[in-house]
Design a protein around this motif. Structure first.
Motif, mmCIF file in Angstrom:
data_model
loop_
_atom_site.group_PDB
_atom_site.id
_atom_site.type_symbol
_atom_site.label_atom_id
_atom_site.label_comp_id
_atom_site.label_asym_id
_atom_site.label_seq_id
_atom_site.Cartn_x
_atom_site.Cartn_y
_atom_site.Cartn_z
ATOM 1 N N LEU A 6 43.175 32.932 37.948
ATOM 2 C CA LEU A 6 44.509 33.347 38.193
ATOM 3 C C LEU A 6 45.074 31.962 38.464
ATOM 4 O O LEU A 6 46.404 31.815 38.034
ATOM 5 C CB LEU A 6 44.615 34.092 39.194
ATOM 6 N N SER A 49 45.698 38.865 32.432
ATOM 7 C CA SER A 49 45.610 40.291 32.551
ATOM 8 C C SER A 49 44.840 40.611 31.858
ATOM 9 O O SER A 49 44.564 40.165 30.890
ATOM 10 C CB SER A 49 46.984 40.982 32.480
ATOM 11 N N LEU A 86 40.861 40.930 39.021
ATOM 12 C CA LEU A 86 41.828 40.341 38.046
ATOM 13 C C LEU A 86 42.738 41.622 37.850
ATOM 14 O O LEU A 86 42.233 42.841 37.744
ATOM 15 C CB LEU A 86 41.088 40.128 36.767
ATOM 16 N N PRO A 87 44.021 41.202 37.688
ATOM 17 C CA PRO A 87 44.995 42.308 37.386
ATOM 18 C C PRO A 87 44.999 43.033 36.137
ATOM 19 O O PRO A 87 44.678 42.376 35.049
ATOM 20 C CB PRO A 87 46.234 41.710 37.444
ATOM 21 N N GLU A 88 45.244 44.479 36.306
ATOM 22 C CA GLU A 88 45.053 45.232 34.854
ATOM 23 C C GLU A 88 46.205 44.679 34.053
ATOM 24 O O GLU A 88 45.900 44.378 32.831
ATOM 25 C CB GLU A 88 45.755 46.786 35.314
ATOM 26 N N ARG A 113 44.713 43.551 30.273
ATOM 27 C CA ARG A 113 45.187 44.243 29.310
ATOM 28 C C ARG A 113 45.438 43.130 28.078
ATOM 29 O O ARG A 113 45.270 43.701 27.095
ATOM 30 C CB ARG A 113 46.481 45.138 29.622
ATOM 31 N N THR A 114 45.890 42.152 28.347
ATOM 32 C CA THR A 114 46.337 41.214 27.247
ATOM 33 C C THR A 114 45.122 40.211 26.847
ATOM 34 O O THR A 114 45.247 39.787 25.884
ATOM 35 C CB THR A 114 47.625 40.303 27.770
ATOM 36 N N GLU A 115 44.110 40.092 27.767
ATOM 37 C CA GLU A 115 43.046 39.126 27.398
ATOM 38 C C GLU A 115 41.954 39.862 26.641
ATOM 39 O O GLU A 115 41.082 38.804 26.268
ATOM 40 C CB GLU A 115 42.665 38.233 28.500
ATOM 41 N N ARG A 147 35.564 45.518 31.042
ATOM 42 C CA ARG A 147 36.828 45.950 31.708
ATOM 43 C C ARG A 147 36.617 46.377 33.160
ATOM 44 O O ARG A 147 37.558 45.875 34.185
ATOM 45 C CB ARG A 147 37.774 47.018 30.894
ATOM 46 N N LEU A 177 38.056 44.158 36.442
ATOM 47 C CA LEU A 177 38.979 44.775 37.462
ATOM 48 C C LEU A 177 38.040 44.783 38.823
ATOM 49 O O LEU A 177 38.842 44.523 39.887
ATOM 50 C CB LEU A 177 39.091 46.194 37.218
#
Length: 65
Positions: free
Chosen positions: A30, A37, A63-65, A39-41, A55, A59
């Motif tokens: 980060l 995130s 790391l953020p969703e 979701r995007t990576e 995933r 988490l």
């Protein structure tokens, strides 16, 4: 090392139960890429169970969703 490779390492550490190390690695991800995130990576995986395992580790590492 790229932020994505560091994130994968953080996920592996988290899945091994080495949460302090995983969170330290996630914090570095980060710092290098503030907009990171899951979701995007998250890359596409042929097998959904493999994707879910990664995933979950990302988490767990913080790391953020």
């Amino acid at each position: 090392m790229s932020p994505w490779l560091m994130a994968r390492e953080a996920a592996c550490l988290a899945q091994l139960g080495r949460l302090d190390e995983a969170r330290t690695k996630a914090a570095e991800v980060l710092r290098r890429k503030p907009g990171f995130s899951v979701r995007t990576e998250m890359p596409h995986y042929r097998y959904p169970a493999d994707a879910e395992h990664l995933r979950d580790g990302l988490l767990k590492a913080g790391l953020p969703e």
